[in-house]
Design a protein around this motif. Structure first.
Motif, PDB file in Angstrom:
ATOM      1  N   ILE A 198       0.464  -1.305  -0.244  1.00 26.08           N
ATOM      2  CA  ILE A 198       0.200   0.225  -0.165  1.00 26.08           C
ATOM      3  C   ILE A 198       0.799   1.601   0.066  1.00 26.08           C
ATOM      4  O   ILE A 198       1.775   1.250   1.188  1.00 26.08           O
ATOM      5  CB  ILE A 198      -0.887  -0.075   1.552  1.00 26.08           C
ATOM      6  CG1 ILE A 198      -1.707  -1.421   1.183  1.00 26.08           C
ATOM      7  CG2 ILE A 198      -1.730   1.451   1.135  1.00 26.08           C
ATOM      8  CD1 ILE A 198      -2.612  -1.228   2.427  1.00 26.08           C
ATOM      9  N   LEU A 199       0.453   1.846  -1.102  1.00 31.88           N
ATOM     10  CA  LEU A 199       1.247   3.725  -0.943  1.00 31.88           C
ATOM     11  C   LEU A 199       0.624   4.586   0.530  1.00 31.88           C
ATOM     12  O   LEU A 199      -0.036   4.650   0.128  1.00 31.88           O
ATOM     13  CB  LEU A 199       1.475   3.796  -2.461  1.00 31.88           C
ATOM     14  CG  LEU A 199       1.659   5.331  -2.292  1.00 31.88           C
ATOM     15  CD1 LEU A 199       3.281   5.258  -2.325  1.00 31.88           C
ATOM     16  CD2 LEU A 199       1.642   6.077  -3.811  1.00 31.88           C
ATOM     17  N   ASP A 200       1.602   4.697   1.214  1.00 31.28           N
ATOM     18  CA  ASP A 200       1.499   6.321   1.984  1.00 31.28           C
ATOM     19  C   ASP A 200       1.581   7.087   1.809  1.00 31.28           C
ATOM     20  O   ASP A 200       2.809   7.189   1.329  1.00 31.28           O
ATOM     21  CB  ASP A 200       2.064   5.884   3.586  1.00 31.28           C
ATOM     22  CG  ASP A 200       1.901   6.352   4.371  1.00 31.28           C
ATOM     23  OD1 ASP A 200       0.995   7.225   4.031  1.00 31.28           O
ATOM     24  OD2 ASP A 200       2.418   5.786   5.805  1.00 31.28           O
ATOM     25  N   VAL A 201      -0.087   7.581   1.016  1.00 30.58           N
ATOM     26  CA  VAL A 201       0.696   8.722   0.617  1.00 30.58           C
ATOM     27  C   VAL A 201       1.335  10.155   1.113  1.00 30.58           C
ATOM     28  O   VAL A 201       2.214  10.713   0.972  1.00 30.58           O
ATOM     29  CB  VAL A 201      -0.681   9.127  -0.116  1.00 30.58           C
ATOM     30  CG1 VAL A 201      -0.674  10.647  -0.481  1.00 30.58           C
ATOM     31  CG2 VAL A 201      -1.547   8.258  -0.955  1.00 30.58           C
ATOM     32  N   GLU A 202       1.048  10.470   2.561  1.00 32.58           N
ATOM     33  CA  GLU A 202       1.651  11.005   3.991  1.00 32.58           C
ATOM     34  C   GLU A 202       2.812  11.336   3.675  1.00 32.58           C
ATOM     35  O   GLU A 202       4.032  12.124   3.701  1.00 32.58           O
ATOM     36  CB  GLU A 202       0.902  12.353   4.822  1.00 32.58           C
ATOM     37  CG  GLU A 202      -0.847  12.850   4.311  1.00 32.58           C
ATOM     38  CD  GLU A 202      -1.419  12.879   5.209  1.00 32.58           C
ATOM     39  OE1 GLU A 202      -1.225  13.505   6.330  1.00 32.58           O
ATOM     40  OE2 GLU A 202      -2.889  12.498   5.233  1.00 32.58           O
ATOM     41  N   LYS A 203       3.654  10.151   3.697  1.00 30.71           N
ATOM     42  CA  LYS A 203       4.442   9.619   4.619  1.00 30.71           C
ATOM     43  C   LYS A 203       5.491   9.747   3.532  1.00 30.71           C
ATOM     44  O   LYS A 203       6.745  10.766   3.371  1.00 30.71           O
ATOM     45  CB  LYS A 203       4.411   8.111   5.134  1.00 30.71           C
ATOM     46  CG  LYS A 203       6.210   7.956   6.070  1.00 30.71           C
ATOM     47  CD  LYS A 203       5.641   7.167   6.401  1.00 30.71           C
ATOM     48  CE  LYS A 203       6.672   6.492   7.783  1.00 30.71           C
ATOM     49  NZ  LYS A 203       6.705   5.206   8.111  1.00 30.71           N
ATOM     50  N   THR A 204       4.924   9.240   2.385  1.00 31.94           N
ATOM     51  CA  THR A 204       6.291   9.267   0.618  1.00 31.94           C
ATOM     52  C   THR A 204       6.050  10.497   0.152  1.00 31.94           C
ATOM     53  O   THR A 204       7.130  11.109  -0.547  1.00 31.94           O
ATOM     54  CB  THR A 204       5.131   8.211  -0.369  1.00 31.94           C
ATOM     55  OG1 THR A 204       4.993   6.561   0.225  1.00 31.94           O
ATOM     56  CG2 THR A 204       6.215   8.143  -1.796  1.00 31.94           C
ATOM     57  N   ALA A 205       5.328  11.310   0.117  1.00 32.65           N
ATOM     58  CA  ALA A 205       5.239  12.500  -0.246  1.00 32.65           C
ATOM     59  C   ALA A 205       6.065  13.714   0.855  1.00 32.65           C
ATOM     60  O   ALA A 205       6.403  14.035   0.785  1.00 32.65           O
ATOM     61  CB  ALA A 205       3.092  12.984   0.184  1.00 32.65           C
ATOM     62  N   ASP A 238      -3.795   3.472  -9.958  1.00 27.31           N
ATOM     63  CA  ASP A 238      -4.103   2.163  -9.742  1.00 27.31           C
ATOM     64  C   ASP A 238      -3.748   1.786  -8.588  1.00 27.31           C
ATOM     65  O   ASP A 238      -3.644   0.536  -8.527  1.00 27.31           O
ATOM     66  CB  ASP A 238      -3.244   1.418 -11.570  1.00 27.31           C
ATOM     67  CG  ASP A 238      -2.303   1.974 -11.281  1.00 27.31           C
ATOM     68  OD1 ASP A 238      -1.112   2.441 -10.376  1.00 27.31           O
ATOM     69  OD2 ASP A 238      -1.265   0.253 -12.068  1.00 27.31           O
ATOM     70  N   LEU A 239      -3.108   1.926  -7.515  1.00 25.24           N
ATOM     71  CA  LEU A 239      -2.337   1.458  -6.640  1.00 25.24           C
ATOM     72  C   LEU A 239      -3.786   1.098  -5.613  1.00 25.24           C
ATOM     73  O   LEU A 239      -3.643   2.472  -5.212  1.00 25.24           O
ATOM     74  CB  LEU A 239      -1.149   2.162  -6.250  1.00 25.24           C
ATOM     75  CG  LEU A 239      -0.029   1.944  -6.573  1.00 25.24           C
ATOM     76  CD1 LEU A 239       1.650   3.237  -6.443  1.00 25.24           C
ATOM     77  CD2 LEU A 239       0.440   0.758  -6.715  1.00 25.24           C
ATOM     78  N   PRO A 240      -3.727   0.703  -4.305  1.00 26.66           N
ATOM     79  CA  PRO A 240      -3.521   0.720  -3.406  1.00 26.66           C
ATOM     80  C   PRO A 240      -3.061   2.307  -2.583  1.00 26.66           C
ATOM     81  O   PRO A 240      -2.230   1.575  -2.383  1.00 26.66           O
ATOM     82  CB  PRO A 240      -3.601  -1.112  -2.506  1.00 26.66           C
ATOM     83  CG  PRO A 240      -2.920  -1.672  -3.360  1.00 26.66           C
ATOM     84  CD  PRO A 240      -2.642  -0.877  -4.587  1.00 26.66           C
ATOM     85  N   MET A 241      -3.999   2.788  -1.961  1.00 24.45           N
ATOM     86  CA  MET A 241      -4.034   3.845  -0.855  1.00 24.45           C
ATOM     87  C   MET A 241      -3.765   3.940   0.586  1.00 24.45           C
ATOM     88  O   MET A 241      -5.083   4.030   0.838  1.00 24.45           O
ATOM     89  CB  MET A 241      -3.417   5.243  -1.352  1.00 24.45           C
ATOM     90  CG  MET A 241      -3.565   4.884  -2.937  1.00 24.45           C
ATOM     91  SD  MET A 241      -2.805   6.707  -3.808  1.00 24.45           S
ATOM     92  CE  MET A 241      -2.862   6.067  -5.802  1.00 24.45           C
ATOM     93  N   GLN A 242      -2.435   4.239   1.540  1.00 22.47           N
ATOM     94  CA  GLN A 242      -3.153   4.549   2.288  1.00 22.47           C
ATOM     95  C   GLN A 242      -3.205   6.814   2.977  1.00 22.47           C
ATOM     96  O   GLN A 242      -2.094   7.295   2.181  1.00 22.47           O
ATOM     97  CB  GLN A 242      -2.088   4.631   3.846  1.00 22.47           C
ATOM     98  CG  GLN A 242      -2.575   4.779   5.325  1.00 22.47           C
ATOM     99  CD  GLN A 242      -1.541   4.275   6.266  1.00 22.47           C
ATOM    100  OE1 GLN A 242      -0.856   2.933   5.981  1.00 22.47           O
ATOM    101  NE2 GLN A 242      -1.333   4.722   6.861  1.00 22.47           N
ATOM    102  N   ILE A 243      -4.414   7.226   3.036  1.00 25.14           N
ATOM    103  CA  ILE A 243      -4.274   8.509   2.916  1.00 25.14           C
ATOM    104  C   ILE A 243      -4.336   8.704   4.905  1.00 25.14           C
ATOM    105  O   ILE A 243      -5.485   8.194   4.845  1.00 25.14           O
ATOM    106  CB  ILE A 243      -4.610   9.041   2.036  1.00 25.14           C
ATOM    107  CG1 ILE A 243      -5.082   9.025   0.848  1.00 25.14           C
ATOM    108  CG2 ILE A 243      -5.170  10.578   1.680  1.00 25.14           C
ATOM    109  CD1 ILE A 243      -5.935   9.437  -0.175  1.00 25.14           C
TER     110      ILE A 243
END
Length: 81
Positions: free
Chosen positions: A26-33, A60-65
């Motif tokens: 899962i792409l952790d949006v805030e941490k990656t940003a 297309d990825l599952p994300m955690q926001i």
């Protein structure tokens, strides 16, 4: 207002998306940003703009926001080291 990201930042975003795809996680949006923002701090781009670019590129990825503040603080501290 449309924000134009530098080529280097766009490349980093693409690398992070590819890494998340390869990991199958899962792409952790805030941490990656936040990691990208700190890596390209001289670009002076808001965290929200980087997060939006990540969500668009990795649609297309599952994300955690939404990340706990402790996670962001940890990301900042490890990037400063």
């Amino acid at each position: 207002m449309q924000i134009n990201l530098s080529a280097n930042m766009r490349n980093t975003i693409a690398e992070e998306i590819l890494k998340a795809q390869q990991d199958g996680g899962i792409l952790d949006v805030e941490k990656t940003a936040e990691r990208i923002r700190l890596k390209h701090i001289e670009d002076n781009v808001a965290l929200e703009d980087i997060a939006a670019a990540l969500m668009g590129a990795g649609s297309d990825l599952p994300m955690q926001i939404g990340t706990d503040i402790e996670d962001i603080t940890e990301t900042r501290q490890s990037s400063a080291a």
